[in-house]
Design an enzyme around this catalytic site. Structure first.
Site, mmCIF file in Angstrom:
data_model
loop_
_atom_site.group_PDB
_atom_site.id
_atom_site.type_symbol
_atom_site.label_atom_id
_atom_site.label_comp_id
_atom_site.label_asym_id
_atom_site.label_seq_id
_atom_site.Cartn_x
_atom_site.Cartn_y
_atom_site.Cartn_z
ATOM 1 N N CYS A 242 0.813 -1.218 0.000
ATOM 2 C CA CYS A 242 0.000 0.000 0.000
ATOM 3 C C CYS A 242 0.843 1.264 0.000
ATOM 4 C CB CYS A 242 -0.880 0.027 1.249
ATOM 5 S SG CYS A 242 -1.831 -1.463 1.492
ATOM 6 N N VAL A 243 2.142 1.148 -0.075
ATOM 7 C CA VAL A 243 2.995 2.307 0.163
ATOM 8 C C VAL A 243 3.806 2.649 -1.083
ATOM 9 C CG1 VAL A 243 4.775 3.260 1.661
ATOM 10 C CG2 VAL A 243 3.124 1.651 2.575
#
Lengths: 428, 126
Positions: A242-243
């Site tokens: 998610c980063v």
């Protein structure tokens, strides 16, 4: 292994009474899809929104992108270990809804996920400005543990994508792509005049919100292994990363990996593409040594003359890229590295956190530090408040007039290290 | 031993670099994957040391010397922190700090567990 990908072209999305596709218009029964996703008791709310290319729409924070797919026949089901059983995939026929994406969005923790603008200067940087997007806005229940919330959002995206594809099983394909991956004994004998080439496919695996899954297994727990490229096309690799929106490999990108496609295109003409080795990007130095040694060991066992190595993310994984490169070159295997850069706003700073003299053939997907002003949009899907903490943004990113000043790190796939990008250059 | 720094991640890395010079080995890479210095105010570093190592050891095998790879990675990490704005925890809103501390712990989970210690489960929630 032989796989046919039956591509059905989606040119427009609409909500309606039933889910199905006709003349490029995919109608979605929103209530049925919401009910399906809310079967997961860890979700408090699911909202569905549509976004089309050219609209004045900003979507943020985007977590994953998924191309709707399902098996028409062949063993197993797509996204094995999540949607399907843990059966080996990559054979038979798979239906794919091309031209569209399911985008999951919602807040898990701060400083994560990315921006998709459907028009304006930001749209030039993301391939997902050119897809018709079903945005699935997810709100986990209060009190749900962070690990479970991440899993819930990941599963919701996969389930939504699979649901849409299954409802279109009877649709006639607009195009059929055929891929074969012969047994190694055959592959080794084929094209004796061409150099044998393998692909070393690095997967982000640092921990929560930085993970990738292979057949439902956390990639940080695997030793490097061989995988058929057709398995990848059936969703054997799923993103839980998610980063850093610009250079994370979301699930859509894994399904449509441009490096695999490019190797197939050159197979039998310039090279003999004999295999894919997946490896991880763990945090401990012992794991980095073990995985790089074993990935290159597999390349040696294949007897290849060259490998293409792609990175996911930046910083810590730069060390894995360098280890893979040095060990391959020392084993007599030529390398081509694919990465991106964090070279400062002016491009003058050191691009990677690690380097090696052996890395003489490097492809860059761009400088993630480049800043861009994203003008206000008529509609925002998601939470504009995340702009100040989004990776690539910073405090003060959100300006009074509604515009955003961000580095392109904030934009989904802006510098994707598999080459799944909108802007690029080719050296002839 | 555990050192807590009431400052930025840069202070942690500088301290860890000094420890590497004193013969400690990095257990993991000192940079995060996918976070830059201005995106994460925290940084934890786990180091180990041969219990038999000593500056006075007559045996070269046990004499303290900096691990070259640890040193190289530390210097590279400090160069990254030197080229970016470093986020000081005291300048970060409380809600963001909590999220960042959870992420720091999760990214340290594997090195800590591989070193044989349990990771405290505080049940972080959304």
């Amino acid at each position: 292994m032989k796989l046919e990908v039956h591509k059905v072209a989606v040119r427009r999305l609409a909500f309606g009474a039933e889910t199905g596709i006709r003349d490029g218009l995919l109608t979605i029964d929103a209530k049925r899809l919401q009910s399906l996703l809310l079967e997961d008791a860890r979700l408090a709310d699911v909202k569905l929104e549509l976004a089309h290319p050219g609209e004045s729409v900003r979507i943020m924070p985007v977590k994953d992108a998924i191309e709707p797919r399902c098996k028409l026949d062949g063993p197993g089901e797509v996204f094995p270990g999540f949607v399907g059983p843990v059966e080996t995939v990559g054979q038979g026929r798979t239906l794919a809804l091309g031209g569209m994406a399911v985008l999951t969005a919602g807040r898990l923790v701060a400083a994560q996920e990315g921006i998709v603008d459907m028009s304006g200067p930001g749209a030039e940087y993301t391939p997902f400005s050119k897809t018709c997007n079903l945005v699935v806005l997810l709100t986990p229940r209060e009190g749900v543990k962070l690990h479970e919330a991440e899993e819930t959002c990941r599963l919701a995206g996969l389930k939504a994508a699979h649901f849409l594809a299954v409802q279109c099983k009877s649709a006639r394909a607009d195009a059929v792509e055929s891929y074969s991956f012969p047994p190694l004994a055959q592959a080794m004998q084929a094209h004796p005049d061409l150099p044998k080439v393998a692909y070393v496919y690095m997967l982000q695996s640092q921990g929560l919100l930085h993970d990738t899954w292979v057949y439902g297994v956390d990639a940080k727990r695997i030793l490097p292994t061989l995988i058929s490229p057709t398995e990848v096309m059936d969703g054997a690799i799923v993103s839980g990363n998610c980063v850093s929106a610009c250079d994370k490999n979301n699930t859509y990108v894994h399904l449509n990996n441009p490096i695999i496609k490019a190797l197939y295109e050159r197979h039998g003409k310039e090279i003999n593409f004999v295999g894919v080795v997946i490896t991880n990007e763990n945090v401990t130095l012992a794991d980095k040594q073990r995985s790089s040694s074993y990935a290159i060991n597999l390349a040696r066992m294949l007897g290849v003359e060259a490998v293409v190595i792609s990175e996911e993310g930046f910083g810590n994984p730069d060390a894995d890229l360098v280890l893979n490169c040095v060990k391959a070159e020392k084993a007599g295997i030529k390398t081509v590295l694919v990465t991106d850069e964090y070279a400062g706003a002016n491009g003058a700073s050191q691009s990677l956190a690690d380097s090696c003299v052996e890395g003489t053939a490097v492809v860059t997907a761009g400088n993630a530090n480049q800043t861009v002003i994203l003008p206000p949009m008529d509609r925002v899907i998601g939470d504009i408040g995340q702009a100040d903490v989004i990776a690539g943004g910073f405090f003060g990113s959100r300006r009074a007039d509604g515009s955003l000043e961000v580095e392109i790190q904030a934009i989904l796939a802006a510098t994707n290290e598999l080459g799944f990008t909108r802007i690029g250059a080719y050296t002839i | 031993m555990c050192f807590l720094h009431d400052g930025s991640a840069l202070a942690v890395l500088t301290s860890a670099r000094d420890a590497v010079h004193a013969g400690w080995h990095l257990a993991h890479h000192p940079l995060y994957g996918n976070y830059r210095p201005h995106q994460q105010p925290y940084r934890s570093v786990l180091l180990s040391r041969d219990p038999f190592a000593s500056d006075e050891s007559p045996s070269e095998i046990f004499r303290v010397s900096p691990d070259p790879w640890s040193l190289r990675l530390m210097e590279a990490a400090l160069a990254v922190y030197g080229s970016d704005r470093v986020l000081d925890p005291r300048d970060v809103p409380e809600t963001l700090l909590r999220a960042c501390s959870q992420i720091d712990r999760e990214l340290m989970r594997l090195p800590i567990e591989q070193s044989g210690w349990p990771v405290n489960e505080e049940n972080p929630v959304v």
